[in-house]
Design a protein around this motif. Structure first.
Motif, PDB file in Angstrom:
ATOM      1  N   ALA A   8      45.448  33.126  39.442  1.00 54.22           N
ATOM      2  CA  ALA A   8      45.140  33.620  40.294  1.00 54.22           C
ATOM      3  C   ALA A   8      45.363  35.110  40.807  1.00 54.22           C
ATOM      4  CB  ALA A   8      44.246  33.063  41.686  1.00 54.22           C
ATOM      5  N   ARG A   9      46.603  35.027  41.194  1.00 53.76           N
ATOM      6  CA  ARG A   9      47.726  36.450  41.962  1.00 53.76           C
ATOM      7  C   ARG A   9      47.579  37.009  40.914  1.00 53.76           C
ATOM      8  NH1 ARG A   9      50.926  33.092  44.679  1.00 53.76           N
ATOM      9  NH2 ARG A   9      51.995  32.734  43.140  1.00 53.76           N
ATOM     10  N   GLY A  10      47.717  36.942  39.490  1.00 49.87           N
ATOM     11  CA  GLY A  10      48.374  37.576  38.175  1.00 49.87           C
ATOM     12  C   GLY A  10      47.062  38.072  37.416  1.00 49.87           C
ATOM     13  N   VAL A  11      45.790  38.445  38.196  1.00 48.68           N
ATOM     14  CA  VAL A  11      44.733  38.084  37.416  1.00 48.68           C
ATOM     15  C   VAL A  11      43.624  38.836  39.087  1.00 48.68           C
ATOM     16  CG1 VAL A  11      44.171  36.760  35.469  1.00 48.68           C
ATOM     17  CG2 VAL A  11      43.033  36.327  37.981  1.00 48.68           C
ATOM     18  N   GLY A  12      44.273  39.028  39.670  1.00 48.78           N
ATOM     19  CA  GLY A  12      43.509  39.179  41.311  1.00 48.78           C
ATOM     20  C   GLY A  12      42.063  38.877  41.493  1.00 48.78           C
ATOM     21  N   ALA A  13      42.089  37.657  41.220  1.00 46.52           N
ATOM     22  CA  ALA A  13      41.015  36.434  41.581  1.00 46.52           C
ATOM     23  C   ALA A  13      41.514  35.521  42.591  1.00 46.52           C
ATOM     24  CB  ALA A  13      40.443  35.863  40.589  1.00 46.52           C
ATOM     25  N   GLU A  14      40.374  35.252  43.220  1.00 43.23           N
ATOM     26  CA  GLU A  14      40.200  34.181  44.071  1.00 43.23           C
ATOM     27  C   GLU A  14      40.715  32.476  43.324  1.00 43.23           C
ATOM     28  OE1 GLU A  14      40.231  34.214  47.721  1.00 43.23           O
ATOM     29  OE2 GLU A  14      40.130  36.645  47.652  1.00 43.23           O
ATOM     30  N   ALA A  15      41.938  31.754  43.883  1.00 48.35           N
ATOM     31  CA  ALA A  15      41.707  30.598  43.266  1.00 48.35           C
ATOM     32  C   ALA A  15      40.695  29.968  43.131  1.00 48.35           C
ATOM     33  CB  ALA A  15      42.434  30.118  44.160  1.00 48.35           C
ATOM     34  N   GLU A  16      40.015  30.087  43.895  1.00 46.83           N
ATOM     35  CA  GLU A  16      38.185  29.263  43.243  1.00 46.83           C
ATOM     36  C   GLU A  16      37.688  29.898  41.968  1.00 46.83           C
ATOM     37  OE1 GLU A  16      38.906  30.924  46.656  1.00 46.83           O
ATOM     38  OE2 GLU A  16      39.952  28.981  47.047  1.00 46.83           O
ATOM     39  N   ALA A  17      37.767  31.303  41.847  1.00 49.89           N
ATOM     40  CA  ALA A  17      37.035  31.564  40.941  1.00 49.89           C
ATOM     41  C   ALA A  17      37.766  31.164  39.911  1.00 49.89           C
ATOM     42  CB  ALA A  17      36.977  33.067  40.881  1.00 49.89           C
TER      43      ALA A  17
END
Ligand SMILES: [Zn+2]
Length: 223
Positions: A145-154
């Protein structure tokens, strides 16, 4: 662009003898293509700079320049093979598994084109594993999630037996989306669909390939 399937054979550049690989590449696209030794990292190699075939070196991003350049191939069996096509003829191939996504491999691929001021005319993702087949731990989900700039839920989903799963298609789409790119997706889940190889689900050791190039526009003359 072409994506091979099981019937086209194994494109693993180390397991297939050079003569057989050359014949298999020609059968797929009519000419040779170049690949890299994929190591789930973020290094980039210029396909036109090296005088070797079929492997140019260790990298997970491979770039081919201009209109009459070398076709580039990404081999996979569950990881996402990605192709980016630039407005000035540059083609970028990228291999994105969870480690690569966590490390920003999609950004590295997009940066190749943005550094040149070349807009992306198409972003394509080949067959990859989908969440119903991809059980995954929460620490690794957070890293992706951090690596792709998304919230983990996404980027989190559930497997077919209800466990936590990484949604690779969503993670790749998130990484491209924050660069204002919307991918076209070719193919289905490598785990569910036996047309492709799956390391996770079937323990396949073979690899299919996504091969990308740009044909010169009709009426232009190749140098
Ligand atoms: Zn599946």
């Amino acid at each position: 662009m072409v994506v091979s399937d099981r019937h086209d054979g194994d494109f693993h550049p180390h397991r297939v003898a050079p003569d057989a690989l050359a014949a298999r590449q020609r059968a797929l696209i009519g000419r040779p293509f170049w690949m890299v030794d994929q190591v789930h990292g973020t290094a980039m190699i210029d396909a036109d700079a090296a005088n070797r075939w079929p492997i140019l070196g260790r990298a997970d991003v491979i770039v081919s320049n201009g209109w009459s350049s070398r076709p580039v191939g990404v081999w996979a069996a569950d990881c996402a093979p990605i192709a980016l096509f630039g407005a000035a003829g540059t083609v970028v191939g990228a291999h994105a598994g969870w480690r690569g996504l966590a490390s920003g491999v999609v950004d590295v691929a997009v940066d190749v084109l943005s550094r040149r001021g070349e807009s992306v005319v198409a972003a394509v993702i080949g067959p990859m594993i989908h969440p119903e087949c991809y059980a995954f731990g929460s620490d690794q989900l957070a890293a992706v999630a951090r690596g792709v700039g998304a919230e983990a839920e996404a980027i989190t989903s559930v497997t077919s037996d209800g466990g936590a799963a990484l949604d690779v298609p969503a993670a790749v789409a998130a990484a491209l989306g924050r660069r204002n790119l919307t991918p076209d997706v070719l193919g289905d889940c490598t785990g569910c669909d036996p047309r492709w190889f799956s390391h996770r689900v079937r323990g396949d050791i073979e690899r299919h390939a996504l091969v990308a190039w740009i044909e010169p526009a009709r009426g232009t003359v190749e140098p």
